[in-house]
Scaffold this motif. Structure first.
Motif, PDB file in Angstrom:
ATOM      1  N   GLN A 183       0.820  -1.213   0.000  1.00 47.66           N
ATOM      2  CA  GLN A 183       0.000   0.000   0.000  1.00 47.66           C
ATOM      3  C   GLN A 183       0.855   1.264   0.000  1.00 47.66           C
ATOM      4  OE1 GLN A 183      -2.878  -0.249   3.172  1.00 47.66           O
ATOM      5  NE2 GLN A 183      -3.931  -1.976   2.237  1.00 47.66           N
ATOM      6  N   LEU A 184       2.088   1.177   0.474  1.00 55.17           N
ATOM      7  CA  LEU A 184       2.988   2.340   0.420  1.00 55.17           C
ATOM      8  C   LEU A 184       3.280   2.745  -1.026  1.00 55.17           C
ATOM      9  CD1 LEU A 184       5.695   1.649   3.165  1.00 55.17           C
ATOM     10  CD2 LEU A 184       3.980   3.472   3.165  1.00 55.17           C
ATOM     11  N   ARG A 185       3.019   1.837  -1.958  1.00 60.56           N
ATOM     12  CA  ARG A 185       3.277   2.104  -3.377  1.00 60.56           C
ATOM     13  C   ARG A 185       1.990   2.416  -4.161  1.00 60.56           C
ATOM     14  NH1 ARG A 185       6.551  -2.088  -1.768  1.00 60.56           N
ATOM     15  NH2 ARG A 185       8.766  -1.660  -1.894  1.00 60.56           N
ATOM     16  N   ASP A 186       0.879   2.529  -3.443  1.00 64.81           N
ATOM     17  CA  ASP A 186      -0.396   2.814  -4.091  1.00 64.81           C
ATOM     18  C   ASP A 186      -0.358   4.194  -4.756  1.00 64.81           C
ATOM     19  OD1 ASP A 186      -3.409   1.579  -3.762  1.00 64.81           O
ATOM     20  OD2 ASP A 186      -3.443   3.762  -4.020  1.00 64.81           O
ATOM     21  N   ARG A 187      -1.169   4.378  -5.780  1.00 67.45           N
ATOM     22  CA  ARG A 187      -1.219   5.666  -6.480  1.00 67.45           C
ATOM     23  C   ARG A 187      -1.852   6.757  -5.618  1.00 67.45           C
ATOM     24  NH1 ARG A 187      -3.366   5.061 -12.424  1.00 67.45           N
ATOM     25  NH2 ARG A 187      -2.316   7.062 -12.532  1.00 67.45           N
ATOM     26  N   ASP A 188      -2.720   6.367  -4.706  1.00 62.67           N
ATOM     27  CA  ASP A 188      -3.463   7.312  -3.874  1.00 62.67           C
ATOM     28  C   ASP A 188      -2.642   7.701  -2.634  1.00 62.67           C
ATOM     29  OD1 ASP A 188      -5.261   8.694  -2.254  1.00 62.67           O
ATOM     30  OD2 ASP A 188      -6.890   7.251  -2.533  1.00 62.67           O
ATOM     31  N   PRO A 189      -2.330   8.987  -2.467  1.00 63.45           N
ATOM     32  CA  PRO A 189      -1.538   9.397  -1.307  1.00 63.45           C
ATOM     33  C   PRO A 189      -2.243   9.144   0.025  1.00 63.45           C
ATOM     34  CG  PRO A 189      -2.251  11.312  -2.567  1.00 63.45           C
ATOM     35  CD  PRO A 189      -2.628  10.104  -3.352  1.00 63.45           C
ATOM     36  N   ILE A 190      -3.562   9.104   0.018  1.00 65.80           N
ATOM     37  CA  ILE A 190      -4.288   8.808   1.264  1.00 65.80           C
ATOM     38  C   ILE A 190      -4.022   7.369   1.679  1.00 65.80           C
ATOM     39  CG2 ILE A 190      -6.591   8.561   2.290  1.00 65.80           C
ATOM     40  CD1 ILE A 190      -7.448  10.954   0.505  1.00 65.80           C
ATOM     41  N   ARG A 215      -1.348   5.619   0.862  1.00 66.92           N
ATOM     42  CA  ARG A 215       0.064   5.562   1.275  1.00 66.92           C
ATOM     43  C   ARG A 215       0.240   6.120   2.690  1.00 66.92           C
ATOM     44  NH1 ARG A 215       0.734   7.840  -3.888  1.00 66.92           N
ATOM     45  NH2 ARG A 215       1.724   9.730  -3.056  1.00 66.92           N
ATOM     46  N   THR A 216      -0.438   7.219   2.982  1.00 65.16           N
ATOM     47  CA  THR A 216      -0.341   7.828   4.318  1.00 65.16           C
ATOM     48  C   THR A 216      -0.874   6.879   5.379  1.00 65.16           C
ATOM     49  OG1 THR A 216      -0.550  10.045   3.393  1.00 65.16           O
ATOM     50  CG2 THR A 216      -1.039   9.801   5.738  1.00 65.16           C
ATOM     51  N   ARG A 217      -2.022   6.288   5.121  1.00 67.60           N
ATOM     52  CA  ARG A 217      -2.614   5.351   6.088  1.00 67.60           C
ATOM     53  C   ARG A 217      -1.711   4.141   6.300  1.00 67.60           C
ATOM     54  NH1 ARG A 217      -8.700   5.588   3.779  1.00 67.60           N
ATOM     55  NH2 ARG A 217      -9.300   7.551   4.760  1.00 67.60           N
ATOM     56  N   ALA A 218      -1.115   3.651   5.216  1.00 68.95           N
ATOM     57  CA  ALA A 218      -0.220   2.494   5.329  1.00 68.95           C
ATOM     58  C   ALA A 218       0.981   2.829   6.208  1.00 68.95           C
ATOM     59  CB  ALA A 218       0.235   2.046   3.944  1.00 68.95           C
ATOM     60  N   ALA A 219       1.567   4.003   6.003  1.00 68.43           N
ATOM     61  CA  ALA A 219       2.713   4.414   6.829  1.00 68.43           C
ATOM     62  C   ALA A 219       2.310   4.502   8.295  1.00 68.43           C
ATOM     63  CB  ALA A 219       3.265   5.743   6.337  1.00 68.43           C
ATOM     64  N   LYS A 220       1.162   5.103   8.556  1.00 62.59           N
ATOM     65  CA  LYS A 220       0.699   5.226   9.953  1.00 62.59           C
ATOM     66  C   LYS A 220       0.470   3.863  10.585  1.00 62.59           C
ATOM     67  CE  LYS A 220      -1.389   9.800   9.554  1.00 62.59           C
ATOM     68  NZ  LYS A 220      -2.642  10.582   9.559  1.00 62.59           N
ATOM     69  N   LYS A 221      -0.140   2.947   9.829  1.00 61.92           N
ATOM     70  CA  LYS A 221      -0.408   1.610  10.363  1.00 61.92           C
ATOM     71  C   LYS A 221       0.885   0.841  10.607  1.00 61.92           C
ATOM     72  CE  LYS A 221      -5.047   1.175   8.495  1.00 61.92           C
ATOM     73  NZ  LYS A 221      -5.902   0.515   7.498  1.00 61.92           N
ATOM     74  N   LEU A 222       1.862   1.006   9.733  1.00 63.20           N
ATOM     75  CA  LEU A 222       3.159   0.365   9.976  1.00 63.20           C
ATOM     76  C   LEU A 222       3.785   0.919  11.246  1.00 63.20           C
ATOM     77  CD1 LEU A 222       4.478   0.183   6.320  1.00 63.20           C
ATOM     78  CD2 LEU A 222       4.156  -1.779   7.848  1.00 63.20           C
ATOM     79  N   GLY A 223       3.679   2.222  11.436  1.00 64.01           N
ATOM     80  CA  GLY A 223       4.173   2.814  12.674  1.00 64.01           C
ATOM     81  C   GLY A 223       3.477   2.246  13.894  1.00 64.01           C
ATOM     82  N   ASP A 224       2.169   2.036  13.788  1.00 64.42           N
ATOM     83  CA  ASP A 224       1.411   1.473  14.902  1.00 64.42           C
ATOM     84  C   ASP A 224       1.883   0.065  15.257  1.00 64.42           C
ATOM     85  OD1 ASP A 224      -0.120   3.788  15.031  1.00 64.42           O
ATOM     86  OD2 ASP A 224      -1.824   2.931  13.937  1.00 64.42           O
ATOM     87  N   LEU A 225       2.422  -0.655  14.289  1.00 63.06           N
ATOM     88  CA  LEU A 225       2.927  -2.009  14.539  1.00 63.06           C
ATOM     89  C   LEU A 225       4.264  -1.993  15.276  1.00 63.06           C
ATOM     90  CD1 LEU A 225       2.092  -3.780  11.156  1.00 63.06           C
ATOM     91  CD2 LEU A 225       0.898  -4.028  13.348  1.00 63.06           C
TER      92      LEU A 225
END
Length: 133
Positions: free
Chosen positions: A36-43, A45-55
């Motif tokens: 998802q970090l490579r998805d075309r939609d920045p929203i 990508r942003t959510r994926a980064a936040k969720k990875l941080g939560d892990l």
């Protein structure tokens, strides 16, 4: 004999949990979020980064992908990735923040030098370092 093996296996499993080690590599969730970090939609990508941080440390196999996302052209993605690195690889966060965010050239150099001091441990940050040099 069986009891000793069982205790050893339990201790090894507990140690893996405590250190964040994964016997089989990244979890399916981490793999999905990295994609998802490579998805075309920045929203997305942003959510994926936040969720990875939560892990937290569980997402350590995604450290390179998060570091790469710091160079994302979307400021929201970049910021979320940098905050995620703080939770996933705290040793990389401070020097990366200096190197990428600080307006003072001397502080940027200090950040790059701190990363260099980490040696191979800083490998996940190689792309973003090259991007900001």
């Amino acid at each position: 004999m069986f009891r000793a093996r069982l205790a050893a296996a339990a201790a090894a499993g507990l140690l893996a949990l405590l250190t964040g080690a994964a016997a089989d590599g990244p979890s399916d969730e981490v793999k999905r979020l990295v994609a998802q970090l490579r998805d075309r939609d920045p929203i997305v990508r942003t959510r994926a980064a936040k969720k990875l941080g939560d892990l937290g440390r569980e997402a350590e196999p995604a450290a390179k992908d998060l570091c790469d996302a710091i160079a994302d052209p979307n400021a929201g993605v970049s910021k979320a990735a940098l905050f995620a690195v703080e939770k996933v690889r705290p040793d990389l966060h401070r020097p990366l923040a200096k190197a990428v965010l600080d307006a003072d050239p001397a502080k940027k150099v200090e950040g790059f030098n701190e990363l260099a001091g980490l040696g191979e441990e800083a490998n996940p940050a190689a792309f973003v370092v090259a991007r900001y040099l």
